[in-house]
Design an enzyme around this catalytic site. Structure first.
Site, PDB file in Angstrom:
ATOM      1  N   LEU A  33       0.831  -1.198   0.000  1.00 19.01           N
ATOM      2  CA  LEU A  33       0.000   0.000   0.000  1.00 19.01           C
ATOM      3  C   LEU A  33       0.873   1.258   0.000  1.00 19.01           C
ATOM      4  CD1 LEU A  33      -3.065   0.739   0.195  1.00 19.01           C
ATOM      5  CD2 LEU A  33      -2.722   0.959   2.667  1.00 19.01           C
ATOM      6  N   SER A  99       3.482  -6.512   2.365  1.00 27.01           N
ATOM      7  CA  SER A  99       2.302  -5.872   2.930  1.00 27.01           C
ATOM      8  C   SER A  99       1.056  -6.209   2.108  1.00 27.01           C
ATOM      9  CB  SER A  99       2.547  -4.360   3.030  1.00 27.01           C
ATOM     10  OG  SER A  99       1.587  -3.740   3.855  1.00 27.01           O
ATOM     11  N   GLN A 100       0.325  -5.205   1.622  1.00 28.15           N
ATOM     12  CA  GLN A 100      -0.858  -5.481   0.813  1.00 28.15           C
ATOM     13  C   GLN A 100      -0.522  -6.373  -0.378  1.00 28.15           C
ATOM     14  OE1 GLN A 100      -4.105  -2.458  -0.194  1.00 28.15           O
ATOM     15  NE2 GLN A 100      -2.998  -2.527  -2.124  1.00 28.15           N
ATOM     16  N   ASP A 216       6.284  -4.420  14.205  1.00 28.03           N
ATOM     17  CA  ASP A 216       5.876  -3.946  12.880  1.00 28.03           C
ATOM     18  C   ASP A 216       5.164  -2.602  12.936  1.00 28.03           C
ATOM     19  OD1 ASP A 216       5.191  -4.966   9.873  1.00 28.03           O
ATOM     20  OD2 ASP A 216       3.480  -3.918  10.727  1.00 28.03           O
ATOM     21  N   HIS A 271       7.412  -1.520  10.089  1.00 29.81           N
ATOM     22  CA  HIS A 271       6.778  -1.994   8.856  1.00 29.81           C
ATOM     23  C   HIS A 271       7.532  -1.554   7.601  1.00 29.81           C
ATOM     24  CE1 HIS A 271       3.536  -3.723   6.550  1.00 29.81           C
ATOM     25  NE2 HIS A 271       3.399  -2.604   5.865  1.00 29.81           N
TER      26      HIS A 271
END
Length: 290
Positions: A33, A99-100, A216, A271
Site C-alpha cells: 500500500l 504488505s498489501q 511492525d 513496517h
C-alpha cells in the site's frame, strides 16, 4: 593470504561459478500500500549482491495512491505481468510480496493455473486480515477509529477501496463474510465454485515463507503475517488453530504437513523497514532464493 581470507575467496569464486551458470531463479516483487518499485532498490541490491546475475523485477503498477484501487482489478493486471515473466522462466521464479502485496499474491497464486512459482515469500502481509488504528488507516479513513471502519468497508461502495477488502473486524464477523469480497474468498472462508481449483493452484508452490514481527506497528495483529488473527475478544488465535487451517480449505495445512511452510519472526523491525533491512534478508529471505 590467511586461511580465513582464502576461505572467503573460495566461497566467492564458488558463488560466481554457480550464479554464472544461471542457477538462480528470477525474482518478482509485488509492492504494498502506497509503495512502488523504487522502494525495493535495497532489496534488489541485496539479492544481486548475494546472487550476482539474478534477474529481479519489481512490478510497476498501482503505485502510490493507485494502490487503493479494488484488489480484483489489481490482481487482473498483476496477473498479466506475472504470467509473462513466469512463461519466460522454464525453471520457475520466486515471488516476494510486501504488505498489501502479500494478499494480492495470495490471489495470484490461486487464480493462475499451472504456474511455476517456486518460493512465495510473504513479507509482513495481512494474510489473515487487518484490524488496527495505524498511520496507514488514518491516511484512508482519517475520521474513523478501527471499531467504526466496518461501516465504511462492509458495503458495495467500500469494497472499491483495497484496504476494505482485507479489513477483518472480529466483532463484525458475519458482515465481514457477507460483504468482503476478497480476503474471505482467497482464504476459503466464503466457498465458491472455484474453491477446489484455487486450492490446487496454490499448492503448486514449493515453499511458503511467512515473515513478520512484533514491532511492525502497522499489520494488526502482527501475527496476521503468520496467518494468525483475533477472535471476538481480540485474543490472537495462532495459524494452526484457525478454522481455514484446520479445514485445509485452501491448502495451508497440506503445505505445512509437507514441511513447506516457513515462519520467520524478527523483532525490532518497523513496517517500512522489512524490505531494506539486511538482517531480515539474511535470516528470512536469502535461503529461499535458490
Amino acid at each position: 593470504m590467511s586461511s580465513l581470507a582464502a576461505l572467503l575467496l573460495l566461497l566467492l569464486l564458488l558463488s560466481w561459478s554457480v550464479c554464472g551458470s544461471g542457477a538462480h531463479r528470477p525474482v518478482v516483487i509485488v509492492h504494498g500500500l502506497f509503495d512502488g518499485p523504487r522502494d525495493f532498490r535495497k532489496l534488489t541490491r541485496f539479492i544481486q549482491e548475494v546472487h550476482p546475475g539474478t534477474e529481479v523485477t519489481a512490478l510497476d503498477m498501482f503505485n502510490g495512491v493507485k494502490s487503493l484501487w479494488p484488489l480484483w482489478t489489481q490482481v487482473k493486471s498483476f496477473r498479466s505481468e506475472l504470467e509473462a515473466r513466469l512463461n519466460q522462466s522454464k525453471d520457475g521464479a520466486h515471488l516476494i510480496c510486501f504488505s498489501q502485496g502479500g494478499v494480492i499474491c495470495r490471489a495470484l497464486l490461486s487464480v493462475i493455473p499451472n504456474h511455476n512459482v517456486h518460493s512465495f515469500i510473504s513479507l509482513s502481509a495481512p494474510l489473515a486480515g487487518q484490524y488496527g488504528d495505524t498511520d496507514y488507516l488514518k491516511k484512508v479513513f482519517p475520521k474513523f477509529l478501527k471499531k467504526n471502519v466496518y461501516k465504511m468497508c462492509y458495503n458495495k461502495v467500500g469494497q472499491d477501496v483495497s484496504i476494505c477488502q482485507y479489513w477483518n473486524d472480529p466483532h463484525q464477523r458475519n458482515k465481514y463474510l457477507k460483504y468482503c469480497n476478497f480476503l474471505p474468498r482467497i482464504d476459503g472462508e466464503t466457498p465458491h465454485k472455484d474453491t477446489n481449483v484455487w486450492r490446487q493452484n496454490f499448492l503448486r508452490i514449493k515453499k511458503l515463507v511467512l515473515i513478520g514481527g512484533p514491532d511492525d506497528g502497522v499489520i494488526t495483529p502482527w501475527q496476521s503475517s503468520h496467518f494468525g488473527f483475533y477472535d471476538f475478544n481480540e485474543t490472537v488465535v495462532e495459524m494452526k488453530n484457525q478454522e481455514f487451517y484446520r479445514s485445509d480449505v485452501f491448502g495451508l495445512k497440506t503445505l505445512d504437513a509437507r514441511g513447506d511452510v516457513v515462519v520467520c519472526e524478527q523483532s525490532g523491525v518497523a513496517h517500512v523497514q522489512w524490505h531494506s533491512n539486511f538482517t531480515v534478508f539474511a535470516n528470512c529471505i536469502q535461503k529461499w532464493l535458490t
